[in-house]
Design an enzyme around this catalytic site. Structure first.
Site, PDB file in Angstrom:
ATOM      1  N   LYS B  78       0.866  -1.180   0.000  1.00  0.00           N
ATOM      2  CA  LYS B  78       0.000   0.000   0.000  1.00  0.00           C
ATOM      3  C   LYS B  78       0.903   1.232   0.000  1.00  0.00           C
ATOM      4  CE  LYS B  78      -3.875   2.043   2.611  1.00  0.00           C
ATOM      5  NZ  LYS B  78      -4.761   1.937   3.787  1.00  0.00           N
ATOM      6  N   SER B 153      -9.872   1.896   2.924  1.00  0.00           N
ATOM      7  CA  SER B 153      -8.990   2.658   2.096  1.00  0.00           C
ATOM      8  C   SER B 153      -7.944   1.841   1.331  1.00  0.00           C
ATOM      9  CB  SER B 153      -8.238   3.671   2.960  1.00  0.00           C
ATOM     10  OG  SER B 153      -7.363   3.014   3.855  1.00  0.00           O
ATOM     11  N   SER B 177     -10.215  -0.570   7.003  1.00  0.00           N
ATOM     12  CA  SER B 177      -9.586  -0.362   5.689  1.00  0.00           C
ATOM     13  C   SER B 177      -8.878  -1.569   5.104  1.00  0.00           C
ATOM     14  CB  SER B 177      -8.600   0.805   5.765  1.00  0.00           C
ATOM     15  OG  SER B 177      -9.281   2.020   5.812  1.00  0.00           O
TER      16      SER B 177
END
Lengths: 98, 480
Positions: B78, B153, B177
């Site tokens: 990420k 997210s 997330s």
């Protein structure tokens, strides 16, 4: 929960985020919606409850008090927007009085 | 020839070890696939050009038996994890040109374990969002239906695993997330106990809630990946100084007994009948496996959402004060004075959702409101933690749906609160700091949904074992 334009201007100043006038009505609407949801907290009595300071109580560690070179100024300043001779540059802070 | 990208992490690890294929071949297959698919899915922000070169070095190590535990496995990070001398954007214009001068512990640990980084994945800006629509780099599309969101997210990381664009990926979970995008994309995702994974070099959103974790195809893959990013880190003062067990051994153990708590009132209040039916079917599967279940009460969880939307914005407003246009990140053109530099750099560098959350947090922490909002929220947070601790006196884990719905269409949610309600079942575990994971549990109209298992502190192995047992009996995780 009503948010006045004055309150919005105040939190805009505190948070150092400029808000354009045309954005304000929608922003006020969104903040009011969020704070109305947040106000559900008031249904619960918390007078005798201690606030949580940390999710895992025993996890705050202190490292040994030994100096350790971790910051390399040149490496960090390489990506700064404006620097000069090891200093970060900002607009003039102190105005000259004539 | 088998499509190497469709193999699980464990199959790839064995294939590499037994020289059925090389890391170069595996890495090259992934890069080709990314090249083909990423323009539609938009799950990568950047690709590491040195991946093939690194794969060749891994192959040399494997051939002379000096490879590490994940040697030659291609993964994605990420774009919230800093990598030295590489761009780390956090999905924001503010950090569009930011090159990190140091690496995150998660990156270091995985690199030491031998992985190859294929690239950095797209995400909601500063991890604030549940649909990946707040990214400066455009929305990620759900690989299962390109008109729908992947969740957020960590949507890019979930989509990348779902579309076979990496073996596993890293993510972060502040309010759901990892788990919500895992459910939306039909993959397995776990956030461990708060403090299990170091936050060093993981760009902060809400520090008392943020926790790194992983996405993978299976619970066993997730356990191997997670154990390789977990562990004490003196650089993070909230890191837990406890030994990490072999999560892969725990996950695959046949000797673990479970009592799964079913929070009755939460389940009774599920609005979508199909989501409720799916959850009940999943519990039937557990029961068929001989796993005991017990109805429990989890009082005060209905306050989790309001509590979260005080604490997370409050911490975000403090954490994001570092972006001032002076030391790093975006700086506005021709500032008139220092105040103009700060307020315009922040106004132009942050997106709307981030600004909204900073303003809410600033409001809740401002003079006259601090006790009524922040302290009140921290008190209820303690009550929520207590509810879980009481439940864990009777059960070894707790099951509930991951989300109240399946993936929704892009741009279909305009109300902020409606978007925040996406995380209604995932936020409680973050507030209490507990480990939790999402496992694919079936589909509604061809769109996946997940069941969530929440464990007691440091009991990642228990929920991974439960998830593995569930996956041994089902093939939902193979349906993407």
């Amino acid at each position: 929960m009503k948010i006045s334009e004055e309150t919005l201007n105040n939190i805009s100043t505190l948070s150092k985020i400029k808000i354009d006038d045309d954005m304000k009505p929608k922003l006020i609407e969104d903040l009011e919606e969020i704070l109305s949801m947040v106000h559900k907290m008031n249904k619960i009595d918390t007078d005798k409850i201690a606030p949580m300071s940390h999710p895992i109580d025993d996890a705050q560690n202190l490292r040994e008090d030994i100096s350790d070179k971790t910051i390399d100024r040149d490496a960090f300043q390489k990506y700064a927007p404006k620097t000069d001779n090891g200093f970060y540059l900002t607009p003039k802070v102190i105005e000259q009085n004539d | 020839m088998t499509d190497l990208t469709s193999l699980t992490l464990l199959e790839q690890r064995d294939g590499l070890k037994n020289k059925k294929f090389s890391s170069e071949e595996l890495t090259s297959e992934y890069l080709k696939r990314i090249d083909k698919k990423n323009k539609d899915i938009n799950c990568f922000i950047s690709i590491d050009d040195s991946a093939i070169e690194k794969a060749k070095k891994c192959d040399e190590k494997i051939s002379n038996n000096s490879g590490s535990v994940l040697e030659g496995i291609p993964i994605a990070h990420k774009d919230i994890f800093c990598i030295k001398d590489q761009r780390t954007t956090c999905g924001s214009k503010m950090l569009d040109k930011f090159i990190s001068p140091y690496s995150s512990t998660v990156y270091e640990k995985l690199s030491n374990a031998g992985v190859i980084t294929l690239g950095k994945t797209n995400m909601d800006e500063f991890a604030m969002g549940s649909s990946n629509e707040t990214s400066f780099y455009g929305s990620v599309k759900n690989p299962i239906d390109l008109e729908r969101v992947p969740g957020g997210s960590s949507g890019g990381s979930a989509a990348a695993v779902s579309a076979n664009l990496c073996s596993f990926s890293t993510g972060t979970d502040t309010g759901g997330s990892i788990r919500q995008p895992a459910a939306f994309c039909g993959v397995t995702g776990i956030k461990p106990t708060y403090g299990r994974v170091s936050r060093w070099g993981m760009i902060a959103f809400a520090s008392s809630l943020d926790q790194g974790g992983v996405f993978a195809k299976t619970a066993l893959d997730a356990s191997l990946a997670l154990e390789n990013i977990s562990g004490f880190d003196p650089k993070d003062s909230t890191s837990i100084n406890k030994k990490v067990p072999s999560l892969l051994s725990e996950a695959s153990s046949n000797d673990m007994d479970h009592i799964v708590g079913i929070p009755k009132s939460i389940i009774n209040n599920i609005k979508d009948v199909k989501v409720k039916n799916n959850f009940e079917e999943s519990i039937k599967i557990l029961k068929k496996l001989g796993i005991k279940t017990k109805e429990i009460e989890l009082p005060n969880l209905e306050y989790a959402l309001p509590v979260y939307y005080v604490i997370a914005p409050a911490e975000c407003s403090a954490n994001l004060s570092r972006y001032d246009g002076v030391r790093f990140g975006y700086r506005c053109e021709e500032p008139k004075n220092l105040d103009d530099l700060y307020s315009r750099s922040r106004a132009e560098g942050f997106g709307d959702e981030v600004k909204k959350r900073i303003l809410i947090g600033t409001f809740c922490l401002s003079a006259g409101y601090y006790d009524a909002y922040y302290i009140k929220a921290q008190k209820i947070r303690n009550l929520i933690k207590e509810s879980f601790l009481n439940a864990f006196k009777e059960v070894s884990s707790i099951a509930m749906p991951t989300c109240a719905n399946v993936s929704f269409k892009l741009n279909s949610i305009q109300s902020p609160v409606e978007m925040y309600e996406q995380d209604i079942y995932t936020i409680p575990a973050n507030l209490a700091g507990l480990p939790a994971m999402s496992v694919p549990s079936g589909k509604i109209n061809n769109l996946p949904l997940g069941i969530q298992f929440i464990g007691n502190y440091l009991k990642e192995g228990v929920i991974l074992n439960l998830a593995n047992k569930f996956q041994e009996q089902t093939d939902f995780h193979k349906q993407v």
